[in-house]
Motif scaffolding. Structure first.
Motif, short mmCIF file in Angstrom:
data_model
loop_
_atom_site.label_atom_id
_atom_site.label_comp_id
_atom_site.label_asym_id
_atom_site.label_seq_id
_atom_site.Cartn_x
_atom_site.Cartn_y
_atom_site.Cartn_z
N LEU A 26 46.01 28.94 42.66
CA LEU A 26 44.58 29.00 43.00
C LEU A 26 43.78 29.72 41.92
CD1 LEU A 26 44.88 29.77 46.81
CD2 LEU A 26 44.07 27.63 45.76
N LYS A 27 44.42 30.69 41.27
CA LYS A 27 43.74 31.42 40.21
C LYS A 27 43.56 30.58 38.94
CE LYS A 27 44.57 36.16 41.59
NZ LYS A 27 44.93 37.50 41.10
N GLN A 28 44.14 29.37 38.93
CA GLN A 28 43.95 28.46 37.80
C GLN A 28 42.75 27.54 38.00
OE1 GLN A 28 45.96 29.14 35.17
NE2 GLN A 28 46.68 30.68 36.61
N VAL A 29 42.15 27.60 39.19
CA VAL A 29 40.99 26.76 39.51
C VAL A 29 39.73 27.60 39.39
CG1 VAL A 29 39.90 25.31 41.26
CG2 VAL A 29 42.40 25.37 41.08
N TYR A 30 38.81 27.14 38.57
CA TYR A 30 37.58 27.89 38.31
C TYR A 30 36.37 27.19 38.89
CZ TYR A 30 39.86 31.23 35.29
OH TYR A 30 40.65 32.25 34.83
N ASP A 31 35.41 27.99 39.33
CA ASP A 31 34.11 27.46 39.71
C ASP A 31 33.46 26.97 38.43
OD1 ASP A 31 31.14 27.62 39.99
OD2 ASP A 31 31.66 28.18 42.04
N PRO A 32 32.97 25.73 38.38
CA PRO A 32 32.43 25.20 37.13
C PRO A 32 31.17 25.93 36.63
CG PRO A 32 32.44 23.52 38.86
CD PRO A 32 32.99 24.76 39.45
N GLU A 33 30.49 26.65 37.52
CA GLU A 33 29.25 27.32 37.12
C GLU A 33 29.42 28.82 36.91
OE1 GLU A 33 26.56 26.16 40.21
OE2 GLU A 33 26.33 24.14 39.39
N ILE A 34 30.56 29.36 37.33
CA ILE A 34 30.80 30.81 37.22
C ILE A 34 32.16 30.97 36.54
CG2 ILE A 34 31.02 32.98 38.48
CD1 ILE A 34 29.55 31.60 40.81
N TYR A 39 39.86 32.16 43.59
CA TYR A 39 40.53 33.19 44.39
C TYR A 39 39.81 34.52 44.25
CZ TYR A 39 44.28 35.69 46.71
OH TYR A 39 45.00 36.47 47.60
N ASP A 40 39.54 34.92 43.00
CA ASP A 40 38.84 36.19 42.77
C ASP A 40 37.37 36.14 43.18
OD1 ASP A 40 41.03 37.72 41.94
OD2 ASP A 40 40.86 36.98 39.89
N LEU A 41 36.80 34.94 43.23
CA LEU A 41 35.43 34.80 43.74
C LEU A 41 35.36 35.04 45.25
CD1 LEU A 41 33.85 31.71 41.93
CD2 LEU A 41 33.05 34.07 41.87
N GLY A 42 36.51 35.00 45.91
CA GLY A 42 36.53 35.20 47.36
C GLY A 42 36.26 33.92 48.13
N LEU A 43 36.50 32.78 47.49
CA LEU A 43 36.24 31.50 48.14
C LEU A 43 37.38 31.07 49.06
CD1 LEU A 43 34.60 29.44 45.24
CD2 LEU A 43 33.52 30.93 46.94
N ILE A 44 38.53 31.73 48.96
CA ILE A 44 39.67 31.42 49.82
C ILE A 44 39.63 32.37 51.01
CG2 ILE A 44 42.18 31.21 49.99
CD1 ILE A 44 40.81 29.19 48.05
N SER A 105 36.45 39.92 44.14
CA SER A 105 37.47 40.92 43.83
C SER A 105 36.92 41.86 42.76
CB SER A 105 38.74 40.24 43.31
OG SER A 105 38.50 39.70 42.02
N ASP A 106 37.59 42.98 42.55
CA ASP A 106 37.17 43.90 41.48
C ASP A 106 37.24 43.20 40.12
OD1 ASP A 106 36.71 45.92 43.29
OD2 ASP A 106 38.56 47.00 42.87
N GLU A 107 38.26 42.35 39.93
CA GLU A 107 38.39 41.62 38.67
C GLU A 107 37.18 40.71 38.44
OE1 GLU A 107 40.75 41.80 41.01
OE2 GLU A 107 42.46 42.75 40.02
N ALA A 108 36.73 40.04 39.51
CA ALA A 108 35.56 39.16 39.40
C ALA A 108 34.30 39.97 39.11
CB ALA A 108 35.39 38.35 40.69
N ARG A 109 34.17 41.11 39.77
CA ARG A 109 32.98 41.96 39.53
C ARG A 109 32.90 42.38 38.07
NH1 ARG A 109 30.53 43.41 44.07
NH2 ARG A 109 31.66 43.23 46.00
N ILE A 110 34.04 42.77 37.51
CA ILE A 110 34.07 43.19 36.11
C ILE A 110 33.76 42.02 35.20
CG2 ILE A 110 35.62 44.02 34.28
CD1 ILE A 110 36.98 45.74 36.54
N ALA A 111 34.36 40.85 35.47
CA ALA A 111 34.11 39.67 34.64
C ALA A 111 32.64 39.24 34.67
CB ALA A 111 34.99 38.50 35.13
N LEU A 112 31.98 39.51 35.78
CA LEU A 112 30.57 39.13 35.92
C LEU A 112 29.62 40.25 35.54
CD1 LEU A 112 30.82 37.16 39.27
CD2 LEU A 112 30.53 36.21 36.97
#
Length: 119
Positions: A26-34, A39-44, A105-112
């Motif tokens: 699941l972590k290999q699938v990315y939102d095309p706009e973000i 998974y880290d976006l919290g979509l699951i 997730s914290d990882e997503a917050r940092i990436a954004l």
């Protein structure tokens, strides 16, 4: 998929490596706009695996009118079904509860560029 199937502690132990592998898929699938994986976006919202190694996923999108929804769901299906040991993947798309930034997730917050301590 029988969602009411009760897993024994031994079943859970046996399925734990497969669960971890599905999370990696699941972590290999990315939102095309973000630039963050779904998974880290919290979509699951829910991820279950039964004794037959069928995967059940309850997921959402950041917005109900996501123009790439079909493509992202196809990517999820493909990525999970290519995971060794998975026999089937069923996806339930939901919009309740509504997604918001507190699900990152914290990882997503940092990436954004967001503060991982803030909600």
């Amino acid at each position: 998929m029988s969602e009411n199937q009760v897993l024994t502690p031994e079943d859970v132990k046996d399925l734990a490596p497969l669960y971890d592998a599905v999370v990696l898929a699941l972590k290999q699938v990315y939102d095309p706009e973000i630039p963050v994986n779904i998974y880290d976006l919290g979509l699951i919202y829910e991820l279950n695996i039964n004794k037959a190694r069928e995967v059940y996923i309850k997921m959402t999108f950041t917005a109900p009118n996501c123009p790439m929804a079909d493509e992202v769901m196809a990517d999820v299906q493909r990525s999970v079904e290519l995971t060794p040991g998975v026999t089937k993947c069923l996806i339930d798309l939901v919009f309740e509860p509504v997604w918001d930034q507190s699900m990152l997730s914290d990882e997503a917050r940092i990436a954004l560029g967001l503060d991982p301590e803030m909600e």
